[in-house]
Design a protein around this motif. Structure first.
Motif, PDB file in Angstrom:
ATOM      1  N   LEU A  11      23.269 -44.390 -56.374  1.00 55.92           N
ATOM      2  CA  LEU A  11      23.537 -42.950 -56.430  1.00 55.92           C
ATOM      3  C   LEU A  11      24.723 -42.637 -55.526  1.00 55.92           C
ATOM      4  N   LEU A  12      25.782 -42.079 -56.106  1.00 58.78           N
ATOM      5  CA  LEU A  12      26.956 -41.655 -55.354  1.00 58.78           C
ATOM      6  C   LEU A  12      26.849 -40.157 -55.132  1.00 58.78           C
ATOM      7  N   PHE A  13      26.725 -39.730 -53.870  1.00 62.63           N
ATOM      8  CA  PHE A  13      26.451 -38.332 -53.525  1.00 62.63           C
ATOM      9  C   PHE A  13      27.614 -37.755 -52.739  1.00 62.63           C
ATOM     10  N   GLN A  14      28.024 -36.535 -53.089  1.00 60.52           N
ATOM     11  CA  GLN A  14      29.124 -35.887 -52.380  1.00 60.52           C
ATOM     12  C   GLN A  14      28.859 -34.393 -52.266  1.00 60.52           C
ATOM     13  N   VAL A  15      29.184 -33.822 -51.110  1.00 59.70           N
ATOM     14  CA  VAL A  15      29.058 -32.381 -50.875  1.00 59.70           C
ATOM     15  C   VAL A  15      30.455 -31.775 -50.847  1.00 59.70           C
ATOM     16  N   VAL A  16      30.653 -30.695 -51.600  1.00 54.55           N
ATOM     17  CA  VAL A  16      31.947 -30.027 -51.660  1.00 54.55           C
ATOM     18  C   VAL A  16      31.749 -28.533 -51.424  1.00 54.55           C
ATOM     19  N   GLU A  17      32.874 -27.821 -51.297  1.00 56.06           N
ATOM     20  CA  GLU A  17      32.808 -26.402 -50.947  1.00 56.06           C
ATOM     21  C   GLU A  17      32.614 -25.483 -52.146  1.00 56.06           C
ATOM     22  N   ASP A  18      33.126 -25.871 -53.320  1.00 58.61           N
ATOM     23  CA  ASP A  18      33.079 -24.953 -54.459  1.00 58.61           C
ATOM     24  C   ASP A  18      33.087 -25.725 -55.775  1.00 58.61           C
ATOM     25  N   ILE A  19      32.893 -24.971 -56.862  1.00 58.20           N
ATOM     26  CA  ILE A  19      32.814 -25.571 -58.186  1.00 58.20           C
ATOM     27  C   ILE A  19      34.132 -26.217 -58.598  1.00 58.20           C
ATOM     28  N   GLU A  20      35.261 -25.603 -58.222  1.00 57.95           N
ATOM     29  CA  GLU A  20      36.552 -26.169 -58.586  1.00 57.95           C
ATOM     30  C   GLU A  20      36.715 -27.568 -58.002  1.00 57.95           C
ATOM     31  N   THR A  21      36.310 -27.732 -56.750  1.00 57.05           N
ATOM     32  CA  THR A  21      36.385 -29.052 -56.121  1.00 57.05           C
ATOM     33  C   THR A  21      35.407 -30.013 -56.781  1.00 57.05           C
ATOM     34  N   GLU A  22      34.235 -29.516 -57.156  1.00 55.52           N
ATOM     35  CA  GLU A  22      33.265 -30.364 -57.842  1.00 55.52           C
ATOM     36  C   GLU A  22      33.846 -30.893 -59.155  1.00 55.52           C
ATOM     37  N   LEU A  77      27.160 -31.758 -54.861  1.00 51.24           N
ATOM     38  CA  LEU A  77      26.506 -30.517 -54.456  1.00 51.24           C
ATOM     39  C   LEU A  77      27.551 -29.565 -53.894  1.00 51.24           C
ATOM     40  N   ALA A  78      27.761 -28.438 -54.583  1.00 50.43           N
ATOM     41  CA  ALA A  78      28.721 -27.431 -54.129  1.00 50.43           C
ATOM     42  C   ALA A  78      27.971 -26.326 -53.397  1.00 50.43           C
ATOM     43  N   ARG A  79      27.636 -26.618 -52.176  1.00 45.70           N
ATOM     44  CA  ARG A  79      26.934 -25.663 -51.318  1.00 45.70           C
ATOM     45  C   ARG A  79      27.422 -25.836 -49.886  1.00 45.70           C
ATOM     46  N   PRO A  80      27.261 -24.816 -49.049  1.00 46.10           N
ATOM     47  CA  PRO A  80      27.617 -25.006 -47.637  1.00 46.10           C
ATOM     48  C   PRO A  80      26.821 -26.162 -47.038  1.00 46.10           C
ATOM     49  N   ALA A  81      27.513 -27.098 -46.429  1.00 49.44           N
ATOM     50  CA  ALA A  81      26.852 -28.288 -45.882  1.00 49.44           C
ATOM     51  C   ALA A  81      25.791 -27.921 -44.845  1.00 49.44           C
ATOM     52  N   ARG A  82      26.002 -26.803 -44.140  1.00 46.58           N
ATOM     53  CA  ARG A  82      25.061 -26.429 -43.070  1.00 46.58           C
ATOM     54  C   ARG A  82      23.676 -26.090 -43.599  1.00 46.58           C
ATOM     55  N   THR A  83      23.582 -25.775 -44.903  1.00 51.21           N
ATOM     56  CA  THR A  83      22.275 -25.402 -45.455  1.00 51.21           C
ATOM     57  C   THR A  83      21.439 -26.612 -45.854  1.00 51.21           C
ATOM     58  N   LEU A  84      22.034 -27.801 -45.883  1.00 51.26           N
ATOM     59  CA  LEU A  84      21.316 -28.969 -46.384  1.00 51.26           C
ATOM     60  C   LEU A  84      20.311 -29.518 -45.393  1.00 51.26           C
TER      61      LEU A  84
END
Length: 355
Positions: free
Chosen positions: A112-123, A81-88
């Motif tokens: 299920l392996l779940f990861q939060v990142v900052e942007d699409i490039e990191t994803e 998930l490439a979204r600001p973590a604070r919104t989750l």
């Protein structure tokens, strides 16, 4: 020296059982255990059954890294998930979506392996790493956007994927499956409801710019507003958070000719907007009607209860997870339309005060 009992007693860590342990317990060679557990010929059915029974009694599970090295599945799928973590923490949509995904995966004993990142490039970098390490068998991709690099990357990696949401208009994704809902028709149903009540000035507090579903909703609002003859209807984008939803509402209400209705792209922003109206003494729906895009408990417990688009978000997750499992089992690439969200009118929408 630590005594052998009481609170200070040391405990010996539980050791994972190995193939050697199973062989010793079953009275066979380690190669026989390997043949039996991997379904390969070389042992009798009776020996195979005894080995599997011993493995179950010992609580043995196959090592995912070893399975990957041997060309077997890892037994795991990924979601980035490439979204600001604070919104989750405040938005219920993803919690419901993941609960539906997990329900299907659990039935097949797939992790299920779940990861939060900052942007699409990191994803994209995460996908490359997972592929190189053989960490996952496939991925669920969320938040499709315009000029999205992810479908092409996943196709080049030959990593099965299901995109949750329709791609941006004009951008085909022939190598990945998709599961999507018709945001255009959903927005049209919201505007039809408000038009029937007599509203002509409507503002849409949208989510993150660049996301395919955000742009689709914005275009639908523009098209329907022109068709229905709305004056000054438009969209403003946010990060989906309650803070930005509240701030957008304040700016909108400060305008010389504020709207008579606001459509919010999620439940959290709609509740925040309702709170802003309350703090300013603006009655809902007497002077301002409010609609939330995704229904939740928040919409149903606030006063007045919020008119909302209702859909089975957990079911949406189940559909996506099942489609990914079907792809892993050799199924074809498909585009599956989920059930259209339906509008449930409640106390937050009514005729504008001018009528």
């Amino acid at each position: 020296m630590t005594p052998a009992g009481g609170d200070g007693a040391r405990t010996t860590p539980v050791r994972r059982p190995t193939i050697k342990d199973i062989a010793r317990r079953a009275g066979v060679s380690e190669s026989a255990v390997s043949f039996a557990l991997n379904g390969r010929p070389g042992v009798s059915q009776g020996t195979r059954d005894r080995i599997r029974r011993m493995a179950e009694e010992l609580g043995w599970e196959p090592n995912s890294a070893a399975r990957a090295l041997s060309g077997e599945r890892s037994g795991c799928v990924g979601l980035v998930l490439a979204r600001p973590a604070r919104t989750l923490g405040v938005e219920s949509f993803f919690l419901q979506l993941v609960s539906g995904v997990q329900e299907v995966l659990a039935d097949r004993k797939v992790a299920l392996l779940f990861q939060v990142v900052e942007d699409i490039e990191t994803e994209c970098a995460v996908y490359r790493r997972w592929w190189a390490e053989k960490r996952v068998d496939g991925v669920l991709v969320v938040d499709p956007r315009a000029h999205d690099p992810r479908p092409e990357l996943l196709a080049s990696l030959d990593l099965p994927a299901v995109v949750i949401g329709a791609p941006a208009p004009g951008e085909d994704t022939p190598h990945v499956s998709s599961v999507w809902a018709d945001d255009t028709a959903a927005m049209a149903s919201v505007l039809a409801h408000l038009h029937e009540l007599g509203h002509r000035r409507i503002v849409h507090v949208a989510g993150m710019p660049g996301l395919a579903h955000t742009e689709r909703r914005i275009r639908s609002l523009r098209t329907e507003a022109a068709r229905l003859g709305f004056d000054g209807s438009r969209s403003v984008t946010t990060d989906y958070s309650d803070a930005e939803g509240a701030e957008a509402t304040r700016r909108i209400l400060d305008e010389p000719d504020p709207p008579t209705a606001i459509v919010f792209d999620n439940d959290v922003m709609a509740v925040a907007g309702s709170a802003v109206a309350a703090e300013r003494g603006i009655p809902v729906p007497g002077r301002l009607s409010i609609v939330a895009w995704d229904d939740s408990a928040l919409c149903r417990v606030i006063h007045p209860r919020l008119t909302a688009l209702v859909r089975d978000t957990s079911g949406f997750g189940r559909l996506a997870a099942q489609e990914l499992l079907d792809r892993l089992d050799g199924g074809p690439v498909r585009s599956i339309q989920a059930e259209l969200p339906h509008l449930e009118p409640r106390e937050s929408t009514g005729p504008p005060a001018t009528l």
